[in-house]
Design an enzyme around this catalytic site. Structure first.
Site, PDB file in Angstrom:
ATOM      1  N   GLY A 108       0.818  -1.204   0.000  1.00 43.48           N
ATOM      2  CA  GLY A 108       0.000   0.000   0.000  1.00 43.48           C
ATOM      3  C   GLY A 108       0.845   1.244   0.000  1.00 43.48           C
ATOM      4  O   GLY A 108       0.393   2.310   0.371  1.00 43.48           O
ATOM      5  N   CYS A 109       2.100   1.116  -0.394  1.00 45.26           N
ATOM      6  CA  CYS A 109       2.985   2.265  -0.432  1.00 45.26           C
ATOM      7  C   CYS A 109       2.915   2.884  -1.817  1.00 45.26           C
ATOM      8  O   CYS A 109       3.236   2.243  -2.809  1.00 45.26           O
ATOM      9  CB  CYS A 109       4.413   1.824  -0.147  1.00 45.26           C
ATOM     10  SG  CYS A 109       5.482   3.196   0.176  1.00 45.26           S
TER      11      CYS A 109
END
Lengths: 110, 134, 102
Positions: A108-109
């Protein structure tokens, strides 16, 4: 790619993240930081150790928003800010701290 | 960007194919965009939330603890279809407890899992803007 | 807020159609494509539930997929409407959203 620490060679991916989670040790983290021109102090270690515990529990490296919130809860409100974390890890707290902690790039970066 | 309602529909069991793990990964990535995210577990998808999963004997990553991080990612609406549980001889107690901290209620810890009937789930599906299937 | 449910799996292989029928609101429609087409056959094991579903839902079948599978339109359950590709596109825009069951 590889990285050397304590006379041993460890495998990393093209961005310098450790391939085998179990290879990790303190010395390796210090070497990774040195390669980025950084020296790890106790504030860095607090976050690195926190990340390793988070990974142990949830099997993911948290996104930066999640990291910030969780650090604030665990280590104190004054530390749960992106300013504090960016000062410690100027290349991005989630990415850089995860690398030193021997974790994969955060999920989720973006 | 206006917030849209996203529903991720999970209908596959966790360890026989890659769907469940991929779905979870997509949910975590999408959560960074701060949309209104809900998850539905239907049919064999309910097996994804089983307690005490241990993959050490099959040589694959145990991603089941990651569901417990969903609350940290502000994913707090997890709907499990009652009929799917019953058909498989399961109840809510067989599932991992998943919680979140409610910002609007002094960070009280609350249950993320809602066991709903087919009828209730049909209405939830109807209310979405985007539905993604895994 | 109505939904177009799209089914592309045979009712004899997968539970997609059953689950869809269980979770479809009365005003929603169902479009059968690819192997989902096999649900149109009269006098088949799945026919009864499809006939019952017709009471609450419009059911469409994609004609090129029907023809590809050699199913005679005469053997199709009464009340199912055939659409071509343009009709498929129109359906997806007529309804607020699509739910493509896997």
């Amino acid at each position: 790619m590889t990285i050397e620490a304590g006379g041993k060679t460890y495998e990393t991916d093209e961005e310098g993240y450790l391939v085998n989670l179990s290879d990790w040790n303190d010395e390796l983290a210090n070497e990774m930081a040195k390669a980025d021109g950084a020296v790890l102090d106790e504030n860095h270690w607090e976050v690195i150790n926190f990340l390793r515990e988070y990974y142990e529990e949830y099997q993911i490296a948290p996104a930066v928003r999640v990291l910030t919130k969780a650090v604030g809860k665990k280590l104190g409100k004054d530390k749960g800010t992106s300013k504090y974390l960016y000062e410690l890890f100027p290349y991005g707290p989630a990415k850089q701290a995860c690398k030193y902690a021997g974790l994969p790039k955060p999920t989720g970066c973006v | 960007m206006a917030t849209k309602k996203f529903l991720y529909v999970n209908r596959t069991a966790p360890h026989g194919s890659i769907y469940a793990q991929e779905s979870l990964e997509v949910v975590l990535i999408a959560a960074a965009f701060e949309q209104d995210v809900s998850l539905a577990f239907i049919d064999d998808g309910v097996y994804q939330l089983m307690q005490n999963q241990d993959t050490s004997g099959i040589g694959s990553k145990n991603f089941s603890p990651t569901y417990k991080a969903l609350g940290d990612y502000d994913v707090s609406k997890i709907y499990v279809e009652q009929e799917s549980l019953e058909l498989r001889g399961l109840g809510k107690d067989d599932l991992m407890p998943l919680t979140y901290e409610d910002e609007d209620d002094d960070w009280a810890e609350k249950d993320s899992i809602h066991v709903v009937s087919s009828k209730e789930l049909a209405e939830i599906i109807d209310q979405q803007d985007v539905i993604l299937n895994f | 807020m109505s939904v177009l449910h799209i089914i592309n799996k045979s009712p004899y292989d997968r539970s997609s159609l059953d689950t869809c029928l269980r979770l479809a609101q009365p005003d929603s429609a169902i479009l059968l494509i690819e192997d989902g087409i096999y649900a149109v056959q009269k006098n088949a094991a799945a026919a009864q539930k499809v006939e019952q579903a017709l009471a609450n839902h419009q059911i469409y079948a994609l004609q090129p997929d029907l023809e590809a599978r050699g199913i005679n339109p005469d053997n199709m359950i009464d009340g199912i409407a055939l659409v071509d590709y343009d009709g498929f596109v129109k359906l997806t825009t007529d309804y607020d959203k699509s739910q493509s069951w896997l």
